[in-house]
Design an enzyme around this catalytic site. Structure first.
Site, PDB file in Angstrom:
ATOM      1  N   SER A 230       9.554  29.771   0.544  1.00  0.00           N
ATOM      2  CA  SER A 230       8.566  29.272  -0.578  1.00  0.00           C
ATOM      3  C   SER A 230       7.714  29.952  -0.995  1.00  0.00           C
ATOM      4  O   SER A 230       6.496  30.551  -0.243  1.00  0.00           O
ATOM      5  CB  SER A 230       7.064  27.854   0.809  1.00  0.00           C
ATOM      6  OG  SER A 230       6.893  27.797  -0.233  1.00  0.00           O
TER       7      SER A 230
ATOM      8  N   HIS B  56       7.807  22.657  -7.223  1.00  0.00           N
ATOM      9  CA  HIS B  56       7.085  21.654  -5.771  1.00  0.00           C
ATOM     10  C   HIS B  56       6.234  20.526  -6.303  1.00  0.00           C
ATOM     11  O   HIS B  56       5.128  21.686  -6.737  1.00  0.00           O
ATOM     12  CB  HIS B  56       7.710  21.643  -4.410  1.00  0.00           C
ATOM     13  CG  HIS B  56       7.218  20.587  -3.746  1.00  0.00           C
ATOM     14  ND1 HIS B  56       6.583  20.890  -2.666  1.00  0.00           N
ATOM     15  CD2 HIS B  56       6.451  19.233  -4.166  1.00  0.00           C
ATOM     16  CE1 HIS B  56       5.990  20.026  -1.650  1.00  0.00           C
ATOM     17  NE2 HIS B  56       6.348  18.474  -2.603  1.00  0.00           N
TER      18      HIS B  56
ATOM     19  N   MET C 287       8.860  16.109   3.351  1.00  0.00           N
ATOM     20  CA  MET C 287       8.062  16.705   4.162  1.00  0.00           C
ATOM     21  C   MET C 287       8.199  16.757   5.461  1.00  0.00           C
ATOM     22  O   MET C 287       7.480  15.593   6.299  1.00  0.00           O
ATOM     23  CB  MET C 287       6.801  16.388   3.270  1.00  0.00           C
ATOM     24  CG  MET C 287       6.087  16.511   1.551  1.00  0.00           C
ATOM     25  SD  MET C 287       6.439  18.422   0.891  1.00  0.00           S
ATOM     26  CE  MET C 287       5.319  18.572   2.266  1.00  0.00           C
TER      27      MET C 287
ATOM     28  N   ASP D   2       5.330  26.076  -5.288  1.00  0.00           N
ATOM     29  CA  ASP D   2       3.984  24.657  -5.113  1.00  0.00           C
ATOM     30  C   ASP D   2       3.182  24.542  -5.934  1.00  0.00           C
ATOM     31  O   ASP D   2       2.709  24.998  -6.068  1.00  0.00           O
ATOM     32  CB  ASP D   2       4.128  24.761  -3.384  1.00  0.00           C
ATOM     33  CG  ASP D   2       4.756  24.787  -2.864  1.00  0.00           C
ATOM     34  OD1 ASP D   2       5.288  23.627  -2.556  1.00  0.00           O
ATOM     35  OD2 ASP D   2       5.285  25.681  -1.211  1.00  0.00           O
TER      36      ASP D   2
ATOM     37  N   ASP E 180      10.563  20.553   3.641  1.00  0.00           N
ATOM     38  CA  ASP E 180       9.559  21.282   3.736  1.00  0.00           C
ATOM     39  C   ASP E 180       8.547  21.385   4.655  1.00  0.00           C
ATOM     40  O   ASP E 180       7.986  20.239   4.465  1.00  0.00           O
ATOM     41  CB  ASP E 180       9.273  21.393   2.198  1.00  0.00           C
ATOM     42  CG  ASP E 180       8.346  22.078   1.765  1.00  0.00           C
ATOM     43  OD1 ASP E 180       7.631  23.230   2.190  1.00  0.00           O
ATOM     44  OD2 ASP E 180       7.799  22.054   0.438  1.00  0.00           O
TER      45      ASP E 180
ATOM     46  N   MET F 259       2.870  18.774  -6.136  1.00  0.00           N
ATOM     47  CA  MET F 259       2.110  18.454  -5.561  1.00  0.00           C
ATOM     48  C   MET F 259       1.123  17.546  -6.871  1.00  0.00           C
ATOM     49  O   MET F 259      -0.072  18.486  -6.734  1.00  0.00           O
ATOM     50  CB  MET F 259       1.554  18.880  -4.148  1.00  0.00           C
ATOM     51  CG  MET F 259       2.833  18.789  -2.998  1.00  0.00           C
ATOM     52  SD  MET F 259       2.534  19.852  -1.811  1.00  0.00           S
ATOM     53  CE  MET F 259       3.015  21.601  -3.056  1.00  0.00           C
TER      54      MET F 259
ATOM     55  N   MET G  21       0.290  22.192  -7.139  1.00  0.00           N
ATOM     56  CA  MET G  21      -0.912  22.203  -6.929  1.00  0.00           C
ATOM     57  C   MET G  21      -2.527  21.939  -7.363  1.00  0.00           C
ATOM     58  O   MET G  21      -2.940  22.661  -7.747  1.00  0.00           O
ATOM     59  CB  MET G  21      -1.543  22.028  -5.174  1.00  0.00           C
ATOM     60  CG  MET G  21      -0.086  22.385  -4.225  1.00  0.00           C
ATOM     61  SD  MET G  21      -0.679  22.512  -3.216  1.00  0.00           S
ATOM     62  CE  MET G  21       0.229  23.337  -1.803  1.00  0.00           C
TER      63      MET G  21
ATOM     64  N   HIS H  21      11.380  28.416  -4.324  1.00  0.00           N
ATOM     65  CA  HIS H  21      10.838  27.067  -4.030  1.00  0.00           C
ATOM     66  C   HIS H  21       8.527  27.022  -4.632  1.00  0.00           C
ATOM     67  O   HIS H  21       8.424  28.564  -3.956  1.00  0.00           O
ATOM     68  CB  HIS H  21      10.163  26.737  -2.742  1.00  0.00           C
ATOM     69  CG  HIS H  21       9.469  25.498  -2.491  1.00  0.00           C
ATOM     70  ND1 HIS H  21      10.202  23.886  -2.379  1.00  0.00           N
ATOM     71  CD2 HIS H  21       8.029  25.331  -1.956  1.00  0.00           C
ATOM     72  CE1 HIS H  21       9.487  23.136  -2.251  1.00  0.00           C
ATOM     73  NE2 HIS H  21       8.203  23.653  -2.087  1.00  0.00           N
TER      74      HIS H  21
HETATM   75  C1  DX5 Z   1       2.475  23.011   1.787  1.00  0.00           C
HETATM   76  C2  DX5 Z   1       4.270  23.075   0.398  1.00  0.00           C
HETATM   77  C3  DX5 Z   1       4.847  24.274   1.021  1.00  0.00           C
HETATM   78  C4  DX5 Z   1       4.710  25.222   2.459  1.00  0.00           C
HETATM   79  C5  DX5 Z   1       5.973  25.421   3.333  1.00  0.00           C
HETATM   80  O1  DX5 Z   1       2.901  21.477   1.407  1.00  0.00           O
HETATM   81  O2  DX5 Z   1       5.237  21.804  -0.072  1.00  0.00           O
HETATM   82  O3  DX5 Z   1       6.650  23.844   0.060  1.00  0.00           O
HETATM   83  O4  DX5 Z   1       4.892  26.882   1.070  1.00  0.00           O
HETATM   84  O5  DX5 Z   1       5.264  26.531   3.623  1.00  0.00           O
HETATM   85  P1  DX5 Z   1       5.313  27.060   5.132  1.00  0.00           P
HETATM   86  O6  DX5 Z   1       7.249  27.336   5.611  1.00  0.00           O
HETATM   87  O7  DX5 Z   1       4.712  27.801   6.407  1.00  0.00           O
HETATM   88  O8  DX5 Z   1       5.098  25.600   5.646  1.00  0.00           O
HETATM   89 ZN    ZN Z   2       6.834  22.828  -1.065  1.00  0.00          ZN
END
Ligand code: DX5
Ligand code: ZN
Length: 216
Positions: free
Chosen positions: A10, A68, A139, A36, A173, A70, A38, A34
Site C-alpha cells: 500500500s 481502493h 478491512m 488509497d 487491508d 474510500m 480518500m 495498492h
Molecule cells: C487504510 C488503507 C490501507 C492502509 C493500510 O484505510 O485502506 O490500505 O494503507 O496501512 P497499514 O498496512 O499500515 O495498516
Molecule cells: Zn486500502
C-alpha cells in the site's frame, strides 16, 4: 482449489518523496500496488491530491495497479482511474445504494470490480451480488489511516467467506505484517495489502521477499 496469492504494497505507507522510487524498485516483485483514494468525507483523511489519477498514470508498471476508493461517491472516479491505467477498482459497500450498478459500471470499463467491507459490516450484505464481484476486501482496521493495529475479530469474516466461496479473491487491508498476513492466509484470504508492514520494516526488500515466501 489453487488460488493465486497476491502481495500488494500500500503506497500510503511510503514517504511521499520516496513513493516513486519504491514503485520502481518493487515493480515486478509484487503482484499489485495498492493506492488509497480518500475524500475526507467517507473517511477523515484526504489523498485525492497525492493519489489523483495523474499519479496513477505515471506508474508504468508490470505489477497491477489497484485503487481502493474510500470516497462517498465512488462512481465519480471510475472513468478517471480507468484512463489512468488502474486494473481493479474497489468501492465500499457502505458508500453506495446499489452495488450491482457499481459493479456493472466498473465492468463496463473492462476493469475488475471489488467491494470493501468496513469492520462492522457483516458479510451477509454481499448475498445478492457476491457472484458478480471479482474480489472482496475485508478491512482489518477502520478505514482511513495506515499504521493501525490488525483486528483479529476479522478472521471469522474471512473464514465465513472462504467457506462459502471457494474461488473468491479475498483481500485483507489494515495492520497486515508477516505475522498477521500469514494468519489471514490460513483463514482463507489470498490477497494481502500491507503499508507499514512493508515500508516501515527495517529492510523493505527483504520483507517483500518474506511476504513472497508466504506464497509457497
Ligand atoms: C487504510 C488503507 C490501507 C492502509 C493500510 O484505510 O485502506 O490500505 O494503507 O496501512 P497499514 O498496512 O499500515 O495498516
Ligand atoms: Zn486500502
Amino acid at each position: 482449489m489453487f488460488m493465486k496469492t497476491w502481495i500488494c504494497p500500500s503506497l500510503l505507507g511510503t514517504d511521499e518523496k520516496n513513493t516513486l522510487p519504491w514503485v520502481e524498485k518493487l515493480d515486478g516483485k509484487v503482484d499489485a500496488f495498492h493506492v488509497d483514494v480518500m475524500d475526507n468525507q467517507f473517511v477523515p483523511n484526504y489523498t485525492l491530491d497525492r493519489f489523483a489519477p495523474p499519479f496513477i498514470s505515471q506508474l508504468r508498471t508490470v505489477s497491477e495497479k489497484h485503487v481502493h476508493l474510500m470516497t462517498e461517491i465512488p462512481s465519480k472516479y471510475y472513468n478517471a482511474y480507468f484512463e489512468a491505467g488502474a486494473t481493479l477498482l474497489v468501492f465500499h459497500h457502505e458508500a453506495v445504494k446499489n452495488p450491482i450498478i457499481e459493479i456493472n459500471a466498473v465492468h463496463n470499463f473492462g476493469l475488475k470490480a471489488g467491494v470493501a467491507l468496513k469492520p462492522k459490516t457483516p458479510t451477509d450484505v454481499l448475498e445478492d451480488y457476491i457472484h458478480n464481484v471479482d474480489c472482496v476486501l475485508v478491512m482489518t482496521v477502520e478505514p482511513g489511516f495506515g499504521g493501525q493495529a490488525f483486528m483479529p475479530d476479522m478472521l471469522d469474516k474471512i473464514r465465513e467467506l472462504r467457506e462459502k466461496h471457494a474461488s473468491l479473491d479475498i483481500m485483507v487491508d489494515g495492520g497486515i505484517n508477516l505475522e498477521t498476513g500469514k494468519t489471514c492466509l490460513e483463514a482463507g484470504a489470498n490477497m494481502l495489502v500491507a503499508g507499514n508492514g512493508i515500508f516501515n520494516s527495517k529492510n523493505v526488500m527483504h520483507t517483500v521477499e518474506q511476504f513472497n515466501a508466504l506464497k509457497e
